[in-house]
Design a protein around this motif. Structure first.
Motif, PDB file in Angstrom:
ATOM      1  N   THR A  50       0.849  -1.192   0.000  1.00  0.00           N
ATOM      2  CA  THR A  50       0.000   0.000   0.000  1.00  0.00           C
ATOM      3  C   THR A  50       0.883   1.241   0.000  1.00  0.00           C
ATOM      4  O   THR A  50       1.703   1.415   0.908  1.00  0.00           O
ATOM      5  N   ARG A  51       0.691   2.072  -0.992  1.00  0.00           N
ATOM      6  CA  ARG A  51       1.433   3.334  -1.049  1.00  0.00           C
ATOM      7  C   ARG A  51       0.560   4.444  -0.467  1.00  0.00           C
ATOM      8  O   ARG A  51      -0.650   4.460  -0.679  1.00  0.00           O
ATOM      9  N   PHE A  52       1.187   5.357   0.221  1.00  0.00           N
ATOM     10  CA  PHE A  52       0.414   6.403   0.891  1.00  0.00           C
ATOM     11  C   PHE A  52       1.174   7.723   0.832  1.00  0.00           C
ATOM     12  O   PHE A  52       2.412   7.754   0.695  1.00  0.00           O
ATOM     13  N   SER A  53       0.408   8.783   0.945  1.00  0.00           N
ATOM     14  CA  SER A  53       1.004  10.110   1.084  1.00  0.00           C
ATOM     15  C   SER A  53       1.057  10.533   2.544  1.00  0.00           C
ATOM     16  O   SER A  53       1.872  11.385   2.925  1.00  0.00           O
ATOM     17  N   GLU A  54       0.155   9.949   3.341  1.00  0.00           N
ATOM     18  CA  GLU A  54       0.167  10.235   4.785  1.00  0.00           C
ATOM     19  C   GLU A  54      -0.345   9.005   5.522  1.00  0.00           C
ATOM     20  O   GLU A  54      -1.363   8.421   5.149  1.00  0.00           O
ATOM     21  N   TYR A  55       0.369   8.620   6.569  1.00  0.00           N
ATOM     22  CA  TYR A  55       0.036   7.386   7.291  1.00  0.00           C
ATOM     23  C   TYR A  55       0.248   7.648   8.788  1.00  0.00           C
ATOM     24  O   TYR A  55       1.320   8.122   9.204  1.00  0.00           O
ATOM     25  N   GLY A  56      -0.777   7.368   9.581  1.00  0.00           N
ATOM     26  CA  GLY A  56      -0.696   7.619  11.023  1.00  0.00           C
ATOM     27  C   GLY A  56      -0.481   6.347  11.811  1.00  0.00           C
ATOM     28  O   GLY A  56      -1.118   5.324  11.567  1.00  0.00           O
ATOM     29  N   VAL A  57       0.437   6.416  12.759  1.00  0.00           N
ATOM     30  CA  VAL A  57       0.750   5.283  13.642  1.00  0.00           C
ATOM     31  C   VAL A  57       0.489   5.722  15.071  1.00  0.00           C
ATOM     32  O   VAL A  57       1.055   6.730  15.544  1.00  0.00           O
ATOM     33  N   ARG A  58      -0.386   5.000  15.762  1.00  0.00           N
ATOM     34  CA  ARG A  58      -0.696   5.337  17.146  1.00  0.00           C
ATOM     35  C   ARG A  58       0.506   5.009  18.041  1.00  0.00           C
ATOM     36  O   ARG A  58       1.061   3.907  17.973  1.00  0.00           O
ATOM     37  N   LEU A  59       0.922   5.961  18.854  1.00  0.00           N
ATOM     38  CA  LEU A  59       2.046   5.772  19.771  1.00  0.00           C
ATOM     39  C   LEU A  59       1.541   5.365  21.145  1.00  0.00           C
ATOM     40  O   LEU A  59       0.457   5.790  21.572  1.00  0.00           O
ATOM     41  N   LYS A  60       2.320   4.579  21.804  1.00  0.00           N
ATOM     42  CA  LYS A  60       1.977   4.170  23.165  1.00  0.00           C
ATOM     43  C   LYS A  60       1.991   5.386  24.091  1.00  0.00           C
ATOM     44  O   LYS A  60       2.941   6.173  24.079  1.00  0.00           O
ATOM     45  N   PRO A  61       0.932   5.578  24.875  1.00  0.00           N
ATOM     46  CA  PRO A  61       0.935   6.715  25.815  1.00  0.00           C
ATOM     47  C   PRO A  61       2.101   6.610  26.779  1.00  0.00           C
ATOM     48  O   PRO A  61       2.462   5.512  27.223  1.00  0.00           O
ATOM     49  N   PRO A  62       2.739   7.719  27.102  1.00  0.00           N
ATOM     50  CA  PRO A  62       3.863   7.669  28.037  1.00  0.00           C
ATOM     51  C   PRO A  62       3.428   7.153  29.404  1.00  0.00           C
ATOM     52  O   PRO A  62       2.357   7.495  29.897  1.00  0.00           O
ATOM     53  N   GLU A  63       4.271   6.320  29.978  1.00  0.00           N
ATOM     54  CA  GLU A  63       3.985   5.756  31.292  1.00  0.00           C
ATOM     55  C   GLU A  63       4.377   6.755  32.370  1.00  0.00           C
ATOM     56  O   GLU A  63       5.554   7.113  32.508  1.00  0.00           O
ATOM     57  N   ILE A  64       3.384   7.244  33.091  1.00  0.00           N
ATOM     58  CA  ILE A  64       3.654   8.231  34.141  1.00  0.00           C
ATOM     59  C   ILE A  64       4.174   7.505  35.370  1.00  0.00           C
ATOM     60  O   ILE A  64       3.476   6.712  35.988  1.00  0.00           O
ATOM     61  N   VAL A  65       5.410   7.780  35.696  1.00  0.00           N
ATOM     62  CA  VAL A  65       6.047   7.136  36.828  1.00  0.00           C
ATOM     63  C   VAL A  65       6.329   8.197  37.873  1.00  0.00           C
ATOM     64  O   VAL A  65       6.935   9.227  37.577  1.00  0.00           O
ATOM     65  N   SER A  66       5.899   7.964  39.076  1.00  0.00           N
ATOM     66  CA  SER A  66       6.129   8.944  40.142  1.00  0.00           C
ATOM     67  C   SER A  66       6.214   8.219  41.473  1.00  0.00           C
ATOM     68  O   SER A  66       5.826   7.065  41.594  1.00  0.00           O
ATOM     69  N   GLY A  67       6.733   8.932  42.448  1.00  0.00           N
ATOM     70  CA  GLY A  67       6.836   8.351  43.787  1.00  0.00           C
ATOM     71  C   GLY A  67       8.207   7.756  44.030  1.00  0.00           C
ATOM     72  O   GLY A  67       8.824   7.177  43.141  1.00  0.00           O
ATOM     73  N   ILE A  68       8.710   7.930  45.229  1.00  0.00           N
ATOM     74  CA  ILE A  68      10.021   7.408  45.603  1.00  0.00           C
ATOM     75  C   ILE A  68       9.823   6.075  46.316  1.00  0.00           C
ATOM     76  O   ILE A  68       9.126   5.988  47.315  1.00  0.00           O
ATOM     77  N   THR A  69      10.436   5.055  45.774  1.00  0.00           N
ATOM     78  CA  THR A  69      10.301   3.732  46.374  1.00  0.00           C
ATOM     79  C   THR A  69      11.594   3.284  47.053  1.00  0.00           C
ATOM     80  O   THR A  69      11.564   2.422  47.925  1.00  0.00           O
ATOM     81  N   LYS A  70      12.729   3.841  46.670  1.00  0.00           N
ATOM     82  CA  LYS A  70      13.997   3.415  47.237  1.00  0.00           C
ATOM     83  C   LYS A  70      14.247   4.117  48.563  1.00  0.00           C
ATOM     84  O   LYS A  70      14.079   5.325  48.693  1.00  0.00           O
ATOM     85  N   ALA A  71      14.715   3.332  49.544  1.00  0.00           N
ATOM     86  CA  ALA A  71      15.014   3.922  50.849  1.00  0.00           C
ATOM     87  C   ALA A  71      16.206   4.851  50.776  1.00  0.00           C
ATOM     88  O   ALA A  71      16.303   5.811  51.552  1.00  0.00           O
ATOM     89  N   SER A  72      17.131   4.602  49.838  1.00  0.00           N
ATOM     90  CA  SER A  72      18.315   5.445  49.722  1.00  0.00           C
ATOM     91  C   SER A  72      17.976   6.867  49.293  1.00  0.00           C
ATOM     92  O   SER A  72      18.772   7.780  49.487  1.00  0.00           O
ATOM     93  N   ALA A  73      16.791   7.064  48.698  1.00  0.00           N
ATOM     94  CA  ALA A  73      16.386   8.393  48.237  1.00  0.00           C
ATOM     95  C   ALA A  73      15.518   9.120  49.254  1.00  0.00           C
ATOM     96  O   ALA A  73      15.103  10.249  49.002  1.00  0.00           O
ATOM     97  N   LYS A  74      15.233   8.499  50.388  1.00  0.00           N
ATOM     98  CA  LYS A  74      14.383   9.142  51.386  1.00  0.00           C
ATOM     99  C   LYS A  74      15.224  10.003  52.327  1.00  0.00           C
ATOM    100  O   LYS A  74      16.355   9.639  52.675  1.00  0.00           O
ATOM    101  N   PRO A  75      14.708  11.132  52.771  1.00  0.00           N
ATOM    102  CA  PRO A  75      15.440  11.959  53.736  1.00  0.00           C
ATOM    103  C   PRO A  75      15.648  11.216  55.052  1.00  0.00           C
ATOM    104  O   PRO A  75      14.875  10.335  55.425  1.00  0.00           O
ATOM    105  N   THR A  76      16.690  11.588  55.756  1.00  0.00           N
ATOM    106  CA  THR A  76      17.002  10.934  57.026  1.00  0.00           C
ATOM    107  C   THR A  76      15.892  11.136  58.046  1.00  0.00           C
ATOM    108  O   THR A  76      15.569  10.221  58.814  1.00  0.00           O
ATOM    109  N   THR A  77      15.279  12.303  58.074  1.00  0.00           N
ATOM    110  CA  THR A  77      14.190  12.555  59.021  1.00  0.00           C
ATOM    111  C   THR A  77      13.003  11.639  58.765  1.00  0.00           C
ATOM    112  O   THR A  77      12.326  11.204  59.700  1.00  0.00           O
ATOM    113  N   GLU A  78      12.732  11.342  57.506  1.00  0.00           N
ATOM    114  CA  GLU A  78      11.632  10.427  57.180  1.00  0.00           C
ATOM    115  C   GLU A  78      11.971   8.999  57.603  1.00  0.00           C
ATOM    116  O   GLU A  78      11.097   8.257  58.068  1.00  0.00           O
ATOM    117  N   LEU A  79      13.238   8.606  57.443  1.00  0.00           N
ATOM    118  CA  LEU A  79      13.645   7.260  57.865  1.00  0.00           C
ATOM    119  C   LEU A  79      13.533   7.100  59.376  1.00  0.00           C
ATOM    120  O   LEU A  79      13.223   6.009  59.863  1.00  0.00           O
TER     121      LEU A  79
END
Length: 371
Positions: A226-255
């Protein structure tokens, strides 16, 4: 004070030199790892130096005690080798005073390690985690790397390639390979491409211009072109990653407010690093004593093995605390064991020498043997 400044300068010069070399080696190895991730498109090249800057405090808190340990071995070892330590002892400088002089640089190093481990390193680890989260949240188009085939996983696997990425986000010649809903391989080749968004939904598309789409099974003549002049490809939505899970990244007062074994292990590990710097100082002073005939590096290898054994046992105790098998007292028990070894090395020689001099029969037999 003149003697103290002289000895402290010898230790600090050696400590800075050793720490600098070790830091360069560690940073180089980690930078190569991040560079390979940037080449594969997992990381943006723009954040490499930022990540390394945030990681350096975490490297230093582990390297500085080793640099101090080797600095005392090298600094004091040179004084023994050139008989300067013999002159100092003849002038009344005892082993106890040598330990006191060594504790000056040790307290400075321990203070820096405490500042790094309790405050600066968690801030750097937190910033590093956020950068990695942002990189994981990038869209497939933003992670494209020029001149490299990249695999994107999502609702379906996709392989993409482009030979150019403009400053405005436009793409040069594009190659895409994915699978259709029928499970057949689909290959798309286009002259150019660009990113587009759909209305309020924010769904992202890769719009290709002037190309060909092939669908069919490899090795069979039945395929669709199939030849085309314009062709659209759906992209995967970006995965929103948030939150600190590692203990090494937590402040000392929080620990401090947490009862989680992982957080408690991380908290007392941070307290253990300054203690480590002080204990290895007590170990290094007697281990630095060498015979001029043996050379400056006679005790270097066994001393390094003892240090690595100390650090390995301490890390094992930390892992046991994280698993909840032992309490945090295990970490301080390790420090106590090696503190006992250090005190034994410092004062046992004097003890056995005094005991030997109190035995007349042994002294007499030694004199007869000498005659």
């Amino acid at each position: 004070m003149i003697v103290f400044r002289y000895l402290a300068r010898e230790v600090l010069y050696s400590m800075v030199a050793v720490t600098g070399v070790l830091l360069l080696i560690l940073v180089s190895g980690r930078f190569i790892k991040y560079l390979s991730e940037a080449a594969s498109g997992d990381l943006s090249a723009d954040v490499l130096f930022e990540i390394m800057a945030y990681r350096i405090p975490g490297f230093l808190e582990l390297i500085l005690p080793l640099g101090l340990f080797l600095g005392i071995l090298l600094g004091y070892g040179r004084l023994y080798l050139e008989s300067e330590m013999v002159v100092l002892k003849a002038c009344g400088i005892s082993q106890k005073r040598l330990v006191g002089y060594a504790m000056g640089p040790a307290l400075l190093a321990a203070g820096i390690v405490a500042l790094l481990s309790l405050w600066i390193s968690p801030m750097g680890a937190d910033a590093t985690v956020r950068i990695f989260d942002e990189q994981k949240s990038r869209s497939q188009l933003e992670s494209l790397t020029v001149g490299r085939f990249q695999t994107h996983t999502g609702q379906q696997s996709r392989v993409s390639y482009t030979d150019k990425v403009g400053d405005d986000g436009t793409l040069g010649r594009m190659f895409l390979m994915e699978y259709s809903s029928k499970g057949l391989p689909v290959v798309v080749v286009a002259e150019s491409g660009e990113k587009s968004s759909e209305g309020e939904s924010g769904q992202q598309f890769l719009v290709l211009q002037n190309g060909v789409r092939y669908e069919g099974r490899p090795g069979q003549a039945a395929y669709t072109e199939t030849r085309f002049s314009e062709y659209g490809v759906r992209l995967k939505p970006p995965e929103i990653v948030s939150g600190i899970t590692k203990a090494s990244a937590k402040p000392t007062t929080e620990l401090m407010q947490s009862t989680n074994p992982v957080d408690q292990a991380q908290l007392h590990w941070r307290f253990s690093l300054p203690i480590l710097a002080l204990v290895v100082t007590l170990l290094a002073v007697p281990l630095s004593q060498v015979n001029p005939r043996q050379g400056r590096y006679a005790k270097m290898l066994p001393s390094i093995i003892l240090y690595l054994l100390y650090l390995m046992i301490l890390s094992t105790a930390r892992s046991q605390v994280e698993d909840g098998k032992v309490g945090v007292e295990a970490l301080y028990g390790v420090h106590l064991v090696f503190l006992t070894i250090a005190l034994n090395l410092l004062f046992a020689g004097r003890f056995w020498s005094k005991l030997f001099n109190r035995l007349p029969s042994l002294r007499l037999s030694r004199r007869r043997g000498a005659v």
